[in-house]
Design a protein around this motif. Structure first.
Motif, PDB file in Angstrom:
ATOM      1  N   CYS A  49       0.872  -1.281   0.066  1.00  0.00           N
ATOM      2  CA  CYS A  49      -0.174   0.069   0.014  1.00  0.00           C
ATOM      3  C   CYS A  49       0.796   1.198   0.083  1.00  0.00           C
ATOM      4  O   CYS A  49       1.777   1.210   0.946  1.00  0.00           O
ATOM      5  CB  CYS A  49      -0.798  -0.038   1.214  1.00  0.00           C
ATOM      6  SG  CYS A  49      -2.169  -1.315   1.042  1.00  0.00           S
ATOM      7  N   CYS A  51      -7.040  -0.990  -3.695  1.00  0.00           N
ATOM      8  CA  CYS A  51      -5.941  -1.837  -3.458  1.00  0.00           C
ATOM      9  C   CYS A  51      -6.563  -3.519  -4.131  1.00  0.00           C
ATOM     10  O   CYS A  51      -5.623  -4.134  -4.612  1.00  0.00           O
ATOM     11  CB  CYS A  51      -5.498  -1.952  -2.174  1.00  0.00           C
ATOM     12  SG  CYS A  51      -4.591  -0.402  -1.522  1.00  0.00           S
ATOM     13  N   HIS A  53      -8.325  -1.353   6.842  1.00  0.00           N
ATOM     14  CA  HIS A  53      -8.037  -1.445   5.380  1.00  0.00           C
ATOM     15  C   HIS A  53      -7.755  -2.812   4.787  1.00  0.00           C
ATOM     16  O   HIS A  53      -8.348  -3.108   3.750  1.00  0.00           O
ATOM     17  CB  HIS A  53      -6.802  -0.505   5.062  1.00  0.00           C
ATOM     18  CG  HIS A  53      -6.504  -0.081   3.765  1.00  0.00           C
ATOM     19  ND1 HIS A  53      -7.429   0.160   2.740  1.00  0.00           N
ATOM     20  CD2 HIS A  53      -5.236  -0.540   3.063  1.00  0.00           C
ATOM     21  CE1 HIS A  53      -6.824   0.064   1.560  1.00  0.00           C
ATOM     22  NE2 HIS A  53      -5.558  -0.138   1.727  1.00  0.00           N
ATOM     23  N   GLU A 113      -9.798  -5.404   2.180  1.00  0.00           N
ATOM     24  CA  GLU A 113      -9.461  -5.917   1.115  1.00  0.00           C
ATOM     25  C   GLU A 113      -9.688  -7.140   0.811  1.00  0.00           C
ATOM     26  O   GLU A 113      -9.927  -7.743  -0.102  1.00  0.00           O
ATOM     27  CB  GLU A 113      -7.805  -5.320   0.966  1.00  0.00           C
ATOM     28  CG  GLU A 113      -7.254  -4.237   0.632  1.00  0.00           C
ATOM     29  CD  GLU A 113      -5.758  -4.111   0.315  1.00  0.00           C
ATOM     30  OE1 GLU A 113      -5.237  -5.096  -0.287  1.00  0.00           O
ATOM     31  OE2 GLU A 113      -5.307  -3.110   0.934  1.00  0.00           O
TER      32      GLU A 113
HETATM   33 ZN   LIG Z   1      -4.120  -0.464   0.502  1.00  0.00          ZN
END
Ligand SMILES: [Zn+2]
Length: 483
Positions: free
Chosen positions: A29, A221, A246, A250
């Motif tokens: 990231c 992402c 996060h 994902e």
């Molecule tokens: Zn990310």
């Protein structure tokens, strides 16, 4: 021994086996580009740079992908609320959001170049991958794990049984933890946004089948990593602070869409503290990379980061910085001494004892790196190399050229190649020389100003500025820095 990595998903050290033998796909990231990068970024991206360098050292063909977040990262991201960080900065400075993005993205890459962080193979911007993100949302809607609500689309965490497996959090906990009635569009407070409906006046908007809006931060992402590395890939990296929400989001989005495992190994770097305190803008101890590079050399900053393991907390203090700067000076001095002795060294085969010691240092270095990239121990081995070089150089019998070249080769391969420390440039004394020349120029300019020859003094400043060097007059003292 083969490479072992600590996988945050299984919470164990595992033998690293890529999906395709000989090849590694890694996604890390990247930053949200609305401000200058800080020391936490230095820690994260130096750590992953060394991980990629070591994988290449082992002979893997690596594809390293990193995103740049330029849309959808909200000021209050845990709640999918607040303002877009980039749009907020753009409104504040009365410029286009893409001006904010371009400026800070270039600033980030300048910092990375200064720290000798190699470029990822693919750098992808969220705003450049809107169709891919819309397609992924459509897949999730088709799979029945997402729902449209008032022009926004949310992921339904109840529909994905694996939600929480990375962070170890349970959905029930999250429901209780979420602020009640903060977002009436959500069926479950723990649901997260895939697409957000734009309020009137919102700066960065795109058309979608659900109306005008913008993608949720987590989505980019998943969409971009799968586009460039496949639906299941080897390594996903990032900061520990991104593990939840996060990275958890994902996993949910990707696995619910494909029905396949998303990532084999999750690697998380720990944070960086200042004198034992967490770094933060509100705490007043926030340090950008540019500010730090006014105080210490980029090589010393890099060495400092590598002196602790990527999974441990790195604590910044003046003593720690001083010791890194001193360490870097010792490393450079050894390399410099070697390169000075090389031209006049006698011919002859390499010393057997030295060769055996070199092999042992190299073995210990790789054992350390194989153990979940233990750079702290690898750096210690680099200093063993310094001690060996110094003892060879001070021995009564002059070392042969072959012996010196073998020593130099290890510095080059382990120190420069794997750890990414610029030893030779430092060894050439170019920084010292530059500083000496700059001190002369500063004194000349000072003299001119005393003699009221301001035009000439300004011309010196101007010519230096054109060469990328800025002079700062503060408290009766003039210092210089690279722009
Ligand atoms: Zn990310």
């Amino acid at each position: 021994m083969s490479l072992q990595v600590y996988n945050s998903l299984t919470r164990t050290k595992e033998i690293f086996e890529p999906i395709v033998p000989g090849r590694v796909g890694i996604y890390v990231c990247g930053p949200t580009v609305y401000g200058d990068s800080h020391l936490g970024h230095a820690k994260a991206y130096i750590s992953f740079d060394v991980i990629v360098r070591y994988l290449r050292f082992l002979g893997y063909k690596v594809r390293y992908v990193q995103n740049i977040t330029d849309v959808g990262h909200m000021t209050d991201n845990d709640e999918d609320q607040g303002e877009d960080k980039i749009a907020k900065k753009a409104a504040l400075e009365r410029i286009e959001p893409m001006e904010v993005v371009t400026h800070y993205m270039m600033s980030y890459f300048d910092d990375m170049a200064a720290l000798n962080v190699q470029w990822p193979d693919i750098i992808c911007l969220a705003s450049g991958h809107i169709p891919e993100q819309i397609a992924l949302i459509q897949r999730l809607l088709d799979a029945g794990v997402a729902y449209v609500s008032n022009g926004s689309v949310y992921f339904s965490v109840d529909q994905f049984s694996g939600y929480g497996k990375l962070s170890g959090r349970r959905v029930e906990e999250l429901e209780e933890g979420a602020r009640v009635a903060v977002n009436i569009e959500k069926r479950n407070p723990a649901d997260f946004a895939l697409w957000k409906k734009a309020e009137p006046g919102h700066l960065m908007v795109w058309d979608s089948p659900w109306g005008r809006g913008f993608p949720g931060w987590h989505l980019e992402c998943s969409a971009m990593s799968m586009k460039y590395l496949g639906e299941t890939f080897d390594i996903h990296g990032g900061g520990l602070e991104n593990q939840f929400p996060h990275h958890e989001c994902e996993i949910a989005q990707s696995e619910a869409a494909t029905g396949k495992p998303f990532v084999r190994y999750w690697l998380h770097n720990n944070m960086l503290t200042i004198n034992g305190q967490k770094m933060g803008k509100s705490l007043g101890n926030f340090v950008t990379i540019k500010e730090m590079l006014q105080r210490i050399s980029p090589e010393a900053l890099r060495l400092f980061v590598l002196m602790s393991h990527y999974r441990s907390v790195t604590d910044f203090s003046d003593e720690a910085l001083n010791s890194a700067e001193k360490g870097m000076a010792r490393l450079s001095a050894a390399v410099q001494a070697l390169s000075q002795r090389l031209p006049g060294a006698p011919e002859g085969s390499a010393d057997r004892e030295t060769t055996a010691e070199l092999a042992e240092i190299r073995r210990r270095f790789t054992v350390a790196m194989d153990d979940d990239f233990n750079t702290a121990e690898a750096v210690a081995q680099l200093f063993s190399l310094v001690r060996l070089a110094n003892s060879v150089l001070s021995a009564p019998n002059p070392a042969t050229r072959d012996t010196l070249e073998r020593l130099m080769a290890e510095f080059r391969e382990l120190g420069e190649g794997v750890l990414g420390l610029r030893l030779k440039e430092r060894a050439a004394g170019s920084e010292d020389l530059t500083d000496q020349i700059m001190q002369v120029l500063i004194q000349v300019r000072e003299k001119l100003r005393k003699e009221k020859q301001y035009a000439m003094a300004d011309e010196i400043r101007q010519m230096l500025a054109e060469a990328g060097i800025v002079l700062k007059d503060e408290k009766g003292r003039t210092t210089w820095a690279r722009l």
